[in-house]
Design a protein around this motif. Structure first.
Motif, short mmCIF file in Angstrom:
data_model
loop_
_atom_site.label_atom_id
_atom_site.label_comp_id
_atom_site.label_asym_id
_atom_site.label_seq_id
_atom_site.Cartn_x
_atom_site.Cartn_y
_atom_site.Cartn_z
N PHE A 38 -37.71 -15.93 -41.59
CA PHE A 38 -37.65 -15.28 -40.28
C PHE A 38 -38.33 -13.92 -40.27
N ASP A 39 -38.47 -13.32 -41.45
CA ASP A 39 -39.14 -12.02 -41.51
C ASP A 39 -40.65 -12.18 -41.70
N ASP A 40 -41.08 -13.43 -41.77
CA ASP A 40 -42.50 -13.68 -41.99
C ASP A 40 -42.97 -14.77 -41.04
N LEU A 41 -42.62 -14.61 -39.77
CA LEU A 41 -43.03 -15.58 -38.76
C LEU A 41 -44.55 -15.51 -38.57
N PRO A 42 -45.22 -16.60 -38.13
CA PRO A 42 -44.64 -17.89 -37.74
C PRO A 42 -44.44 -18.81 -38.93
N PRO A 43 -43.36 -19.60 -38.92
CA PRO A 43 -43.14 -20.57 -39.98
C PRO A 43 -43.95 -21.84 -39.76
N ALA A 44 -43.80 -22.77 -40.67
CA ALA A 44 -44.61 -23.99 -40.61
C ALA A 44 -44.31 -24.83 -39.39
N TRP A 45 -43.07 -24.73 -38.85
CA TRP A 45 -42.73 -25.60 -37.72
C TRP A 45 -43.50 -25.24 -36.46
N MET A 46 -44.22 -24.12 -36.47
CA MET A 46 -45.04 -23.76 -35.30
C MET A 46 -46.36 -24.52 -35.27
N ASP A 47 -46.73 -25.18 -36.38
CA ASP A 47 -48.00 -25.88 -36.41
C ASP A 47 -48.04 -26.95 -35.32
N GLY A 48 -49.11 -26.99 -34.59
CA GLY A 48 -49.31 -27.99 -33.55
C GLY A 48 -48.81 -27.58 -32.19
N LEU A 49 -48.04 -26.49 -32.09
CA LEU A 49 -47.57 -26.02 -30.79
C LEU A 49 -48.55 -24.97 -30.28
N SER A 50 -49.53 -25.42 -29.55
CA SER A 50 -50.56 -24.51 -29.06
C SER A 50 -50.01 -23.64 -27.95
N PRO A 51 -50.60 -22.46 -27.75
CA PRO A 51 -50.15 -21.60 -26.64
C PRO A 51 -50.22 -22.31 -25.29
N ASP A 52 -51.25 -23.11 -25.07
CA ASP A 52 -51.36 -23.82 -23.78
C ASP A 52 -50.21 -24.80 -23.59
N GLU A 53 -49.84 -25.51 -24.67
CA GLU A 53 -48.74 -26.46 -24.58
C GLU A 53 -47.42 -25.73 -24.32
N LEU A 54 -47.22 -24.59 -24.95
CA LEU A 54 -46.01 -23.81 -24.74
C LEU A 54 -45.92 -23.27 -23.32
N VAL A 55 -47.05 -22.90 -22.74
CA VAL A 55 -47.06 -22.47 -21.34
C VAL A 55 -46.74 -23.64 -20.43
N ARG A 56 -47.32 -24.80 -20.75
CA ARG A 56 -47.07 -25.99 -19.92
C ARG A 56 -45.58 -26.34 -19.91
N ARG A 57 -44.93 -26.17 -21.05
CA ARG A 57 -43.50 -26.47 -21.15
C ARG A 57 -42.63 -25.32 -20.64
N ARG A 58 -43.25 -24.25 -20.19
CA ARG A 58 -42.56 -23.07 -19.65
C ARG A 58 -41.68 -22.42 -20.71
N ILE A 59 -42.10 -22.51 -21.96
CA ILE A 59 -41.44 -21.78 -23.04
C ILE A 59 -42.11 -20.42 -23.20
N LEU A 60 -43.37 -20.33 -22.85
CA LEU A 60 -44.08 -19.06 -22.76
C LEU A 60 -44.54 -18.83 -21.33
N ALA A 61 -44.51 -17.58 -20.90
CA ALA A 61 -45.07 -17.23 -19.60
C ALA A 61 -46.59 -17.23 -19.71
N PRO A 62 -47.31 -17.52 -18.62
CA PRO A 62 -48.77 -17.56 -18.70
C PRO A 62 -49.37 -16.28 -19.28
N GLY A 63 -48.82 -15.11 -18.91
CA GLY A 63 -49.38 -13.86 -19.41
C GLY A 63 -49.16 -13.65 -20.89
#
Length: 440
Positions: A286-311
């Motif tokens: 947790f002190d060295d993010l991002p971990p391996a589980w972030m692989d494949g989660l692109s910023p565009d996909e995270l925005v589409r899922r509304r987990i990230l705001a567009p900005g």
């Protein structure tokens, strides 16, 4: 010993509710057993219960109470039905209606259902339950005043009339069409309150008197294990009072107040998530993010899922983005809940939070009293969203609610509605011009 009796039309105006040792309550609903904080010195008798417009009492609520050492009895109406369903699992059934459910003479919820008024008219019944018709026909046949074939015809006709419409007039009209009007008039006359009495009332009054006299059967001995599911955890949080006052805010309402109104709650929530994840997932750095589980989660996909705001797609670096995703997708084990209790980090502030929550909820109650047409459930969703977006000064509500520990927009809206009036007042005060801004 105190006997907590949950009853409505079955014991409307009954003198047994005023007996020493009896604590009367309205018809039971989902959450009521959590609200009372009962102990082994108490006994519960369930007579009537509500459903349709309000969630009915759940089986696991009853089992949890029995497992905690509180005897639970059922009779006459919904209580008889639940006792039959939980026979052999700790709940004890009493009376004729319970026996009919046991032997299969009646099988449906609708067989004990009727419509009735509210507490202001002492839950007076407007229609007849099918078990009431059954009891009266039995009585008339036994007295030789009605033959068995006519009694069977009357019962089947009454079964065809929906419980919400089973008035004297409806029963007589239906019987006249079938040519059984004389038999039905005999039954309807016997259903009058000044006759021998309705079977549900007879059962309920006898159950209260037997419990007071110590004449009711003892609950069966044995351990009952009730699975601690995410739903049970959620029910406890939703319905358990935050203090000893059963009419005060629930733990869920106090937590919702903190989530909605504490300016620093997003920071508190982030710390809460990391504090819970570190011991459980030591392999994640947790002190060295991002971990391996972030692989494949692109910023565009995270925005589409509304987990990230567009900005945030362009303004957050990879480590900050991973932290936001981790916090916004956090769930307790089983994957449903973010919070299943008031977090320990709020314990020191709990008395103040409870008091503030109570004051704001009273503001809503006052608004409903002043304007009977107002109800927080009727507030347009867009107005609710806009008000809290303005309160939090955010232009992306879907991620803001996740940062405050709500698992979805739906959960946020459910918890925010009772606080809408308070939030609107705060926004109005924030937007009001300061004295230095006033025009000359």
């Amino acid at each position: 010993m105190t006997i907590h009796v949950f009853a409505g039309p079955s014991l409307s105006r009954s003198p047994v509710l005023a007996l020493d040792g009896v604590c009367p309550h309205p018809p039971i609903a989902h959450g009521d057993l959590y609200r009372l904080r009962l102990s082994g010195e108490d006994t519960v008798l369930i007579v009537d219960g509500v459903y349709q417009h309000t969630a009915p009492i759940r089986h696991k609520e009853i089992l949890e109470l029995y497992a905690a050492g509180v005897p639970v009895y059922g009779t006459a109406s919904l209580g008889a039905l639940r006792a039959c369903e939980l026979h052999g699992h700790g709940m004890v059934g009493l009376g004729t209606v319970y026996a009919w459910y046991q032997d299969g003479r009646v099988i449906s919820d609708a067989d004990v259902a009727l419509t009735h008024g509210d507490a202001d008219i002492e839950f007076r019944a407007f229609t007849h339950a099918l078990v009431s018709v059954l009891s009266v026909t039995d009585r008339l046949v036994a007295a030789g005043r009605l033959d068995a074939t006519a009694a069977s015809d009357v019962v089947e006709l009454a079964r065809e009339v929906h419980f919400s419409s089973r008035t004297n007039a409806a029963l007589l009209a239906a019987a006249d069409e079938r040519g059984t009007g004389a038999a039905m008039r005999l039954v309807v006359d016997e259903l009058r309150g000044d006759r021998l009495g309705d079977i549900k009332r007879i059962d309920a009054e006898a159950a209260v008197r037997d419990l007071l006299a110590g004449a009711a059967p003892e609950p069966p001995a044995g351990d009952v294990t009730v699975p601690l599911t995410s739903y049970r955890r959620e029910w406890r949080l939703q319905h358990t009072p935050a203090t000893a006052d059963p009419d005060g805010p629930t733990e869920r309402q106090v937590l919702a107040y903190a989530q909605l109104f504490l300016p620093d709650f997003p920071d508190r929530h982030t710390a809460h998530v990391l504090g819970n994840l570190r011991p459980e997932y030591p392999e994640i750095g947790f002190d060295d993010l991002p971990p391996a589980w972030m692989d494949g989660l692109s910023p565009d996909e995270l925005v589409r899922r509304r987990i990230l705001a567009p900005g945030e797609r362009d303004t957050l670096d990879e480590k900050e983005r991973a932290l936001r995703v981790l916090v916004r997708t956090f769930r307790r084990r089983s994957g449903r809940l973010v919070y299943e209790e008031i977090p320990p980090e709020l314990a020191a502030d709990l008395p103040e939070l409870t008091g503030q929550s109570a004051r704001l909820l009273r503001l809503t109650e006052r608004a409903m009293w002043v304007n009977p047409k107002f109800h927080p459930g009727d507030v347009p969703t867009q107005q609710l969203d806009d008000t809290f977006a303005a309160l939090w000064r955010t232009d992306h509500l879907p991620t803001a609610v996740l940062d405050r520990g709500f698992r979805s927009l739906g959960e946020f809206r459910e918890q925010a509605r009772p606080y809408f009036m308070a939030a609107r007042a705060v926004v109005a005060m924030n937007d009001a011009p300061r004295p230095a801004d006033a025009a000359l």
